[in-house]
Design a protein around this motif. Structure first.
Motif: not given
Length: 282
Positions: A155-180
């Motif tokens: 689609a040649n589409s821009p992406v928004l990445l969503v994380t669930d902070i209620d379950r904990g670890g949201a910042f690690a999840a964002l960082y790990g997802t992007v870096m992988l």
């Protein structure tokens, strides 16, 4: 035509609801919009007026967009039948049961169908809201992907990445997802959304500043935890909801969709989202 894609750091991060809310917002703003999820896996499904099976999430998104549910919104639906196999539904029609390994080989042949269908949808609408599946950083499943970054490339589409902070670890999840992700995949992520936040938003400020500096990607919204009576298709639900067991009226669904859209409009940088889609927020 423009598009926006919602991907998540995990299943149940909020991809479906973020997509649903954006569809309603874009519709309210006067755009002709269409939901699209190339491949979904769910034990729940919706049967359209002409007897086609699609996921319940895309059926709800159709309502948010003011449309009737259609099989083009979810061309591939996998209905689990065992721990290692699913019924493969193509264009709303059941085909055959396949083991996971067999399907991963088969999906290579489905890419052309997905591309053709998406191009048709693209030509007929102002905005396509594309939903990913699971996480784009599931590195064991990335080869020949047609639902996360593989779909973003189609689609040649821009992406928004969503994380669930209620379950904990949201910042690690964002960082790990992007870096992988591969470098060409990382640049597609234009914003991050923190979902299901409870409490004083100012307590997030230092974490938001740090994750933005680490990844060079802005946090474009912090969505508060909202109790919504909208049907879930995911098993990782936060609470028992009446709508998961009892049929709702269209009026009840509309009220909840408007509630979701208002919460998102109040807490997302919609000007920025329109900007990355090369559209104006009037």
């Amino acid at each position: 035509m423009s598009s926006i894609m919602i991907q998540g750091t995990t299943s149940s991060a909020g991809k479906s609801l973020m997509s649903t809310g954006l569809l309603r917002i874009f519709k309210e703003d006067g755009y002709k919009v269409f939901p699209f999820k190339s491949q979904n896996m769910s034990s729940k499904f919706y049967t359209t007026e002409d007897g086609k099976k699609i996921s319940t999430a895309q059926a709800l998104q159709a309502m948010a967009a003011g449309l009737k549910p259609h099989q083009d919104m979810n061309p591939i639906l996998l209905i689990p039948k065992s721990n290692d196999g699913s019924m493969v539904v193509i264009d709303g029609e059941e085909t055959e049961n396949m083991a996971a390994r067999e399907y991963f080989r088969y999906r290579i042949a489905l890419r052309e169908m997905i591309e053709k269908k998406y191009k048709k949808i693209e030509a007929e609408n102002d905005i396509v809201v594309i939903e990913g599946a699971g996480s784009p950083a599931e590195i064991n499943l990335k080869e020949n992907d047609i639902v996360n970054m593989g779909m973003a490339k189609i689609a040649n589409s821009p992406v928004l990445l969503v994380t669930d902070i209620d379950r904990g670890g949201a910042f690690a999840a964002l960082y790990g997802t992007v870096m992988l992700l591969e470098p060409d995949e990382r640049v597609r992520i234009k914003g991050m959304i923190i979902n299901k936040f409870r409490g004083d938003k100012s307590l997030l400020d230092s974490g938001i500043k740090m994750i933005e500096e680490l990844l060079n990607i802005p946090v474009v919204g912090v969505i508060p935890y909202i109790d919504l009576e909208l049907v879930d298709e995911d098993s990782l639900i936060d609470r028992d909801k009446r709508c998961n067991t009892e049929k709702q009226s269209d009026e009840e669904i509309e009220e909840e969709l408007n509630k979701l859209a208002k919460a998102m409009r109040d807490n997302l940088d919609m000007d920025y989202i329109y900007e990355i889609m090369d559209l104006k927020n009037d």
